[in-house]
Scaffold this motif. Structure first.
Motif, PDB file in Angstrom:
ATOM      1  N   PHE A 105       0.831  -1.212   0.000  1.00 35.81           N
ATOM      2  CA  PHE A 105       0.000   0.000   0.000  1.00 35.81           C
ATOM      3  C   PHE A 105       0.863   1.258   0.000  1.00 35.81           C
ATOM      4  O   PHE A 105       0.650   2.162  -0.804  1.00 35.81           O
ATOM      5  CB  PHE A 105      -0.913  -0.012   1.226  1.00 35.81           C
ATOM      6  N   TYR A 120       2.697   1.548  -3.555  1.00 35.65           N
ATOM      7  CA  TYR A 120       1.951   1.730  -4.795  1.00 35.65           C
ATOM      8  C   TYR A 120       0.648   2.528  -4.685  1.00 35.65           C
ATOM      9  O   TYR A 120       0.208   3.111  -5.671  1.00 35.65           O
ATOM     10  CB  TYR A 120       1.593   0.371  -5.408  1.00 35.65           C
ATOM     11  N   CYS A 121      -0.004   2.506  -3.545  1.00 34.27           N
ATOM     12  CA  CYS A 121      -1.385   2.982  -3.466  1.00 34.27           C
ATOM     13  C   CYS A 121      -1.582   4.302  -2.725  1.00 34.27           C
ATOM     14  O   CYS A 121      -2.572   4.990  -2.949  1.00 34.27           O
ATOM     15  CB  CYS A 121      -2.260   1.928  -2.784  1.00 34.27           C
ATOM     16  N   ILE A 154      -7.252  -4.286  -9.757  1.00 38.13           N
ATOM     17  CA  ILE A 154      -5.871  -3.818  -9.609  1.00 38.13           C
ATOM     18  C   ILE A 154      -5.027  -4.311 -10.781  1.00 38.13           C
ATOM     19  O   ILE A 154      -4.228  -3.571 -11.338  1.00 38.13           O
ATOM     20  CB  ILE A 154      -5.265  -4.281  -8.269  1.00 38.13           C
ATOM     21  N   MET A 171      -7.537   4.760 -12.587  1.00 32.46           N
ATOM     22  CA  MET A 171      -6.636   3.875 -11.842  1.00 32.46           C
ATOM     23  C   MET A 171      -5.405   3.577 -12.690  1.00 32.46           C
ATOM     24  O   MET A 171      -5.507   3.212 -13.864  1.00 32.46           O
ATOM     25  CB  MET A 171      -7.366   2.574 -11.503  1.00 32.46           C
ATOM     26  N   HIS A 181      -5.013   6.585  -2.593  1.00 31.66           N
ATOM     27  CA  HIS A 181      -5.967   5.977  -1.656  1.00 31.66           C
ATOM     28  C   HIS A 181      -5.474   6.120  -0.226  1.00 31.66           C
ATOM     29  O   HIS A 181      -4.271   6.127   0.034  1.00 31.66           O
ATOM     30  CB  HIS A 181      -6.129   4.473  -1.937  1.00 31.66           C
TER      31      HIS A 181
END
Length: 102
Positions: free
Chosen positions: A26, A29-30, A61, A78, A34
């Motif tokens: 997380f 990459y996220c 994803i 995304m 987010h």
């Protein structure tokens, strides 16, 4: 001496493999889009976890451009992530850990 270096190298590689977590995936990459429970650019993990199954999360994803219509979205922003199977498993489990949280 060569055996000692080999042993140390194997130990380091083993420890690195063991420390890979969903939270680290997380953060890598996220996190830019987010957050766990608050709205950011993308929906929070708590919202995703309450709407999607593990398979749906992983599919989106892995290939957001081919999945967005199936989820009822008009478009997707995304980013295409190139996660390996282990990272995909870890991040989907991490997202699902926020199910029921606000």
């Amino acid at each position: 001496m060569k055996k000692i270096y080999t042993f140390i190298l194997l130990l380091v590689v083993s420890l690195q493999a063991q420390t890979l977590t969903g939270k680290k995936v997380f953060e890598t990459y996220c996190w830019g889009c987010h957050h766990q429970t608050a709205m950011a650019f993308g929906p929070p993990f708590s919202q995703i976890a309450n709407k999607r199954t593990k398979a749906e999360i992983e599919a989106y994803i892995a290939s957001p451009k081919s999945m967005y219509k199936a989820f009822g979205y008009k478009r997707t922003v995304m980013t295409q992530l190139h996660l390996n199977a282990k990272e995909l498993d870890l991040i989907s489990d991490y997202i699902l850990s926020f199910k029921g949280k606000k």
